[in-house]
Scaffold this active site. Structure first.
Site, short mmCIF file in Angstrom:
data_model
loop_
_atom_site.label_atom_id
_atom_site.label_comp_id
_atom_site.label_asym_id
_atom_site.label_seq_id
_atom_site.Cartn_x
_atom_site.Cartn_y
_atom_site.Cartn_z
N PRO A 134 -9.44 48.13 96.24
CA PRO A 134 -10.44 47.94 97.29
C PRO A 134 -11.73 47.27 96.83
CG PRO A 134 -10.24 50.27 96.69
CD PRO A 134 -9.10 49.54 96.05
N ASN A 135 -12.22 46.43 97.70
CA ASN A 135 -13.50 45.71 97.58
C ASN A 135 -13.48 44.56 96.59
OD1 ASN A 135 -15.00 47.32 99.50
ND2 ASN A 135 -14.89 48.97 97.99
N ARG A 140 -21.88 40.26 95.19
CA ARG A 140 -22.94 41.22 94.86
C ARG A 140 -22.76 41.76 93.44
NH1 ARG A 140 -21.41 44.77 98.94
NH2 ARG A 140 -20.49 43.00 99.98
N TYR A 150 -20.41 42.87 87.50
CA TYR A 150 -19.07 42.30 87.68
C TYR A 150 -18.99 40.79 87.43
CZ TYR A 150 -18.15 46.78 89.94
OH TYR A 150 -18.00 48.11 90.19
N ASN A 201 -5.81 46.56 88.54
CA ASN A 201 -7.19 47.02 88.64
C ASN A 201 -7.26 47.77 89.96
OD1 ASN A 201 -9.88 47.50 88.92
ND2 ASN A 201 -10.56 45.41 88.49
N ALA A 223 -11.82 51.48 92.95
CA ALA A 223 -12.27 52.86 93.16
C ALA A 223 -11.10 53.85 93.20
CB ALA A 223 -13.09 52.95 94.44
N GLU A 232 -3.63 48.63 82.70
CA GLU A 232 -4.78 48.88 83.59
C GLU A 232 -5.95 48.01 83.13
OE1 GLU A 232 -5.92 53.02 83.44
OE2 GLU A 232 -7.74 52.69 84.63
N HIS A 239 -10.13 46.92 83.98
CA HIS A 239 -11.40 47.03 84.72
C HIS A 239 -12.35 45.96 84.22
CE1 HIS A 239 -10.16 50.64 86.64
NE2 HIS A 239 -9.72 51.08 85.48
N ARG A 246 -20.84 53.73 82.73
CA ARG A 246 -21.36 53.82 84.10
C ARG A 246 -21.45 55.28 84.55
NH1 ARG A 246 -18.50 49.63 87.80
NH2 ARG A 246 -20.36 50.14 89.03
N ARG A 249 -16.94 57.67 87.13
CA ARG A 249 -16.07 56.54 86.77
C ARG A 249 -15.43 56.71 85.39
NH1 ARG A 249 -17.34 52.61 90.79
NH2 ARG A 249 -19.53 52.76 91.38
O1 CA2 Z 1 -14.82 47.47 86.79
C1 CA2 Z 1 -13.89 47.41 87.58
O2 CA2 Z 1 -13.05 46.51 87.59
C2 CA2 Z 1 -13.76 48.51 88.66
O3 CA2 Z 1 -12.37 48.78 88.83
C3 CA2 Z 1 -14.35 47.95 89.93
C4 CA2 Z 1 -14.43 48.95 91.08
C5 CA2 Z 1 -15.05 50.27 90.63
O4 CA2 Z 1 -14.96 51.22 91.68
C6 CA2 Z 1 -14.39 50.83 89.38
O5 CA2 Z 1 -15.06 52.00 88.99
C7 CA2 Z 1 -14.43 49.82 88.25
C8 CA2 Z 1 -15.28 48.41 92.24
C9 CA2 Z 1 -14.92 47.06 92.74
C10 CA2 Z 1 -16.03 46.59 93.64
O6 CA2 Z 1 -15.95 45.22 93.83
C11 CA2 Z 1 -17.09 44.51 94.09
C12 CA2 Z 1 -17.06 43.62 95.11
C13 CA2 Z 1 -18.18 42.87 95.40
C14 CA2 Z 1 -19.30 42.99 94.65
C15 CA2 Z 1 -19.32 43.88 93.64
C16 CA2 Z 1 -18.22 44.65 93.35
#
Ligand code: CA2
Length: 146
Positions: free
Chosen positions: A9-10, A17, A22, A73, A76, A97, A99, A106, A110
Site C-alpha cells: 500500500p501507498n 512526498r 524514500y 515490499n 505497511a 523482503e 524496504h 524509524r 516499524r
Molecule cells: O521503506 C519501505 O519500503 C517501507 O516498506 C515503506 C512503507 C512503510 O510503511 C514501511 O514501514 C517501510 C510505506 C510506503 C509509503 O509510500 C510512500 C508513498 C508516497 C510518499 C511517501 C511514501
C-alpha cells in the site's frame, strides 16, 4: 527465469512526498530500472502493486506455479499482516523482503516485520537500489537451488 516483485500500500504514490525517507523516484521508474536490470540477466519480471491486502495474498498464492522467485515490499502490511506471512509460508520458492527505508532507524512499530521469518533474506535502508540487489540475490539463490 521468471520472478514477481510485489509492492504494498501507498507505494504507488512514491516520489510525491517524504523524499528524505524514500527518495524522489516514482514506483514506475523503479519498475523500469528493475525490468532493465532483469533483462540484462535474462530474467522476466512481473511488477505488481496493490493497496489491498487480499489482492497481495492472492498474488502470492498464484506465484506458486508461475514464478521461480518472489521479491516483496509489503509496505505497511509488513508490520501487521499475518495473512501475508501465511501466504508467503505456503509458497515454497525463494523470497526476498525489501524496504526502501531502514525500518530499524524509524518509529518502533516499524522495527518488527511479521513477514521476515518467511523469506530467505531482507534488504532495507538502501533506497530503490535494494530492489536491484534483491534481483541479483534471488537469481543466485534460484541458480544454487537447481
Ligand atoms: O521503506 C519501505 O519500503 C517501507 O516498506 C515503506 C512503507 C512503510 O510503511 C514501511 O514501514 C517501510 C510505506 C510506503 C509509503 O509510500 C510512500 C508513498 C508516497 C510518499 C511517501 C511514501
Amino acid at each position: 527465469m521468471n520472478i514477481v516483485i510485489i509492492n504494498g500500500p501507498n507505494l504507488n504514490l512514491l516520489g510525491e512526498r517524504e523524499p528524505k525517507i524514500y527518495g524522489k523516484e516514482t514506483l514506475k521508474s523503479i519498475e523500469k530500472k528493475c525490468k532493465e536490470h532483469a533483462k540484462k540477466n535474462k530474467i522476466k519480471v512481473d511488477f505488481f502493486q496493490s493497496n489491498i491486502e487480499g489482492e497481495i495474498v492472492t498474488k502470492i498464492q498464484k506465484s506458486r506455479d508461475k514464478f521461480d522467485g518472489l521479491i516483496i515490499n509489503a509496505a505497511a502490511f509488513t508490520h501487521t499482516s499475518v495473512a501475508i506471512l501465511d501466504a508467503l509460508n505456503l509458497v515454497k520458492i525463494p523470497k526476498i523482503e525489501v524496504h526502501i527505508s531502514n525500518i530499524f532507524h524509524r518509529e518502533e512499530f516499524r522495527h518488527k516485520s511479521l513477514i521476515s521469518s518467511a523469506v530467505n533474506g531482507l534488504i532495507c535502508g538502501l533506497g530503490s537500489q535494494g530492489y536491484i540487489l534483491a534481483i541479483d540475490a534471488i537469481k543466485k539463490i534460484i541458480k544454487d537451488n537447481k
